[in-house]
Design an enzyme around this catalytic site. Structure first.
Site, PDB file in Angstrom:
ATOM      1  CB  CYS A   1      10.472  -1.786   5.609  1.00  0.00           C
ATOM      2  SG  CYS A   1       8.857  -1.332   5.002  1.00  0.00           S
ATOM      3  CG  ASN A  37       6.392   2.001   7.240  1.00  0.00           C
ATOM      4  OD1 ASN A  37       7.463   2.170   6.672  1.00  0.00           O
ATOM      5  ND2 ASN A  37       5.850   0.803   7.417  1.00  0.00           N
ATOM      6  CG  HIS A  54      11.041  -0.364   9.230  1.00  0.00           C
ATOM      7  ND1 HIS A  54      11.002   0.754   8.435  1.00  0.00           N
ATOM      8  CD2 HIS A  54       9.877  -1.032   9.013  1.00  0.00           C
ATOM      9  CE1 HIS A  54       9.860   0.760   7.759  1.00  0.00           C
ATOM     10  NE2 HIS A  54       9.165  -0.312   8.089  1.00  0.00           N
TER      11      HIS A  54
HETATM   12  N1  ACO Z   1      -8.865   3.643  12.543  1.00  0.00           N
HETATM   13  C1  ACO Z   1      -9.764   3.105  13.388  1.00  0.00           C
HETATM   14  N2  ACO Z   1      -9.969   1.783  13.490  1.00  0.00           N
HETATM   15  C2  ACO Z   1      -9.202   0.975  12.729  1.00  0.00           C
HETATM   16  C3  ACO Z   1      -8.247   1.475  11.827  1.00  0.00           C
HETATM   17  C4  ACO Z   1      -8.091   2.872  11.754  1.00  0.00           C
HETATM   18  N3  ACO Z   1      -7.185   3.458  10.942  1.00  0.00           N
HETATM   19  N4  ACO Z   1      -7.641   0.440  11.211  1.00  0.00           N
HETATM   20  C5  ACO Z   1      -8.211  -0.671  11.697  1.00  0.00           C
HETATM   21  N5  ACO Z   1      -9.154  -0.354  12.603  1.00  0.00           N
HETATM   22  C6  ACO Z   1     -10.012  -1.253  13.381  1.00  0.00           C
HETATM   23  C7  ACO Z   1     -10.126  -2.613  12.773  1.00  0.00           C
HETATM   24  O1  ACO Z   1     -11.136  -2.634  11.797  1.00  0.00           O
HETATM   25  C8  ACO Z   1     -10.476  -3.455  13.975  1.00  0.00           C
HETATM   26  O2  ACO Z   1     -11.840  -3.313  14.255  1.00  0.00           O
HETATM   27  P1  ACO Z   1     -12.702  -4.565  14.800  1.00  0.00           P
HETATM   28  O3  ACO Z   1     -12.090  -4.911  16.114  1.00  0.00           O
HETATM   29  O4  ACO Z   1     -14.089  -4.003  14.876  1.00  0.00           O
HETATM   30  O5  ACO Z   1     -12.515  -5.635  13.765  1.00  0.00           O
HETATM   31  C9  ACO Z   1      -9.704  -2.783  15.122  1.00  0.00           C
HETATM   32  O6  ACO Z   1      -9.403  -1.445  14.653  1.00  0.00           O
HETATM   33  C10 ACO Z   1      -8.417  -3.471  15.476  1.00  0.00           C
HETATM   34  O7  ACO Z   1      -7.733  -3.822  14.269  1.00  0.00           O
HETATM   35  P2  ACO Z   1      -6.344  -4.533  14.305  1.00  0.00           P
HETATM   36  O8  ACO Z   1      -5.888  -4.769  12.896  1.00  0.00           O
HETATM   37  O9  ACO Z   1      -6.365  -5.691  15.231  1.00  0.00           O
HETATM   38  O10 ACO Z   1      -5.456  -3.383  14.980  1.00  0.00           O
HETATM   39  P3  ACO Z   1      -3.972  -3.462  15.460  1.00  0.00           P
HETATM   40  O11 ACO Z   1      -3.874  -3.083  16.875  1.00  0.00           O
HETATM   41  O12 ACO Z   1      -3.306  -4.744  15.011  1.00  0.00           O
HETATM   42  O13 ACO Z   1      -3.313  -2.267  14.646  1.00  0.00           O
HETATM   43  C11 ACO Z   1      -1.920  -1.970  12.727  1.00  0.00           C
HETATM   44  C12 ACO Z   1      -3.318  -2.295  13.224  1.00  0.00           C
HETATM   45  C13 ACO Z   1      -1.561  -0.580  13.181  1.00  0.00           C
HETATM   46  C14 ACO Z   1      -1.904  -2.034  11.203  1.00  0.00           C
HETATM   47  C15 ACO Z   1      -0.915  -2.985  13.312  1.00  0.00           C
HETATM   48  O14 ACO Z   1      -1.403  -4.285  13.132  1.00  0.00           O
HETATM   49  C16 ACO Z   1       0.445  -2.890  12.707  1.00  0.00           C
HETATM   50  O15 ACO Z   1       1.180  -1.922  12.906  1.00  0.00           O
HETATM   51  N6  ACO Z   1       0.871  -3.931  11.960  1.00  0.00           N
HETATM   52  C17 ACO Z   1       2.182  -3.955  11.392  1.00  0.00           C
HETATM   53  C18 ACO Z   1       2.297  -2.968  10.289  1.00  0.00           C
HETATM   54  C19 ACO Z   1       3.685  -2.975   9.756  1.00  0.00           C
HETATM   55  O16 ACO Z   1       4.656  -2.972  10.489  1.00  0.00           O
HETATM   56  N7  ACO Z   1       3.826  -3.028   8.488  1.00  0.00           N
HETATM   57  C20 ACO Z   1       5.135  -3.113   7.973  1.00  0.00           C
HETATM   58  C21 ACO Z   1       5.076  -2.496   6.705  1.00  0.00           C
HETATM   59  S1  ACO Z   1       6.677  -2.515   6.162  1.00  0.00           S
HETATM   60  C22 ACO Z   1       6.704  -2.718   4.458  1.00  0.00           C
HETATM   61  O17 ACO Z   1       7.369  -3.586   4.007  1.00  0.00           O
HETATM   62  C23 ACO Z   1       5.904  -1.776   3.591  1.00  0.00           C
END
Ligand code: ACO
Length: 310
Positions: free
Chosen positions: A110, A265, A235
């Site tokens: 990214c 994204n 990003h």
């Molecule tokens: N819908 C509903 N619930 C979900 C979903 C979903 N789509 N996804 C995860 N959950 C649940 C999990 O299972 C977890 O449940 P639990 O508490 O019972 O275990 C709960 O929601 C919380 O999960 P977390 O992973 O802690 O949620 P978080 O608030 O961290 O959000 C997210 C997850 C959106 C992925 C976040 O961590 C994030 O944005 N991370 C960075 C992503 C990113 O920037 N990636 C870069 C990619 S760039 C590249 O190079 C491709």
């Protein structure tokens, strides 16, 4: 003669097919509320090839720049989702446009577009006159649509810019920083034949820290402060990452560009898509300083301070 570079045209391309959060909630254990609150994403565009999206965005950028493809001195395609292993997808873009110059893919996830901006600037300082830089992605091909942890995050799209040589006095790239923390490569990866896997919580935590670090480095290199920055073009991964990083940098959220609510994204395409949105909506005026900042798998990071001149 001392030289500089500036952007003289930009263009974008997005697939027609829209997938909303409500659509995803039909097949996944998720909801519009969860996705919106945790990411800021409402919908994403899906479809096409990295090649075709890149060509469409490039044609628009060339047209705005008033540059013919045959006069380009280089084509850089930033992508983490090439259409094949070899040859580079940039070869197809070069062929289809009718360019006669070096062409290569650049994979810095990214951060790819901002890496490419810095590479293009370097080529121009070394003597190239006009470089086409494209960020194009079809992440939907590498997403496990049954995995709610990743399926809700990504989209497809492309953005492109044409950079031209200028006198040093008109140079637009005021400061930059590139980095990669290879020790974090396992936190976000996609192996051959597989899907994107991510430790979301860890990536989130590191992304905020890395964004602040790379912005500080670019600002220091340029001798500028955050108060000099008119607009941050980050990003587009997660609204909460943008908010946290900007809070730490002391930049108000209304000085950021956000397109992720309707693009998701799109990796290397996300910053040029946001840049075009800001320029089209009149949020960037000639002379404004924009801070572009990317982070992604690797974990890579990149920033560039750019004086806008269109
Ligand atoms: N819908 C509903 N619930 C979900 C979903 C979903 N789509 N996804 C995860 N959950 C649940 C999990 O299972 C977890 O449940 P639990 O508490 O019972 O275990 C709960 O929601 C919380 O999960 P977390 O992973 O802690 O949620 P978080 O608030 O961290 O959000 C997210 C997850 C959106 C992925 C976040 O961590 C994030 O944005 N991370 C960075 C992503 C990113 O920037 N990636 C870069 C990619 S760039 C590249 O190079 C491709």
């Amino acid at each position: 003669m001392s030289r500089g570079s500036r952007i003289i045209g930009y263009g974008t391309a997005l697939p027609d097919r829209v997938i909303t959060n409500h659509d995803l909630a039909q097949t996944l254990d998720t909801s519009d509320t969860w996705i919106t609150e945790r990411t800021g994403i409402k919908e994403r565009r899906i479809g096409g090839t990295t090649r075709a999206l890149g060509i469409e965005a490039a044609r628009k950028a060339l047209e705005m720049a008033g540059v013919e493809a045959k006069d380009l001195d280089g084509v850089i395609l930033a992508t983490t989702t090439p259409d094949r292993v070899i040859p580079a997808t940039a070869s197809s873009v070069q062929l289809e446009l009718g360019a006669r110059c070096g062409a290569f893919d650049l994979n810095a996830a990214c951060s790819g577009f901002v890496y490419g901006l810095n590479v293009a600037h370097g080529l121009i300082l070394a003597g190239a006159d006009q470089i086409l830089l494209v960020g194009s992605e079809t992440l939907s091909r590498f997403v496990d649509w049954e995995d709610r942890a990743t399926a809700v995050l990504f989209g497809d799209g492309a953005g492109a810019v044409v950079l031209s040589a200028t006198d040093a006095a008109d140079n637009a790239l005021l400061g930059w920083a590139l980095d990669c923390k290879g020790e974090m490569e396992k936190s976000l990866h996609c192996d051959f034949g597989g899907f994107i896997h991510m430790d979301g919580r860890e990536v989130f935590r590191q992304a905020v820290r890395i964004m602040v670090e790379t912005c500080d480095r670019a600002l220091a290199a340029a001798g500028l402060r955050t108060s000099d920055v008119a607009l941050v073009i980050p990003h587009q991964a997660n609204i909460r990452i943008i908010q946290s990083a900007c809070e730490k940098l002391g930049i108000a959220e209304d000085r950021t560009v956000q397109v992720l609510s309707w693009t998701g994204n799109t990796s290397s395409a996300s910053i040029p898509l946001a840049l075009a949105d800001a320029a089209d909506s009149g949020r960037l005026a000639a002379g404004d300083i924009a801070l572009m900042v990317g982070f992604g798998a690797g974990m890579t990071s990149a920033s560039a301070l750019l004086r806008w001149s269109l």
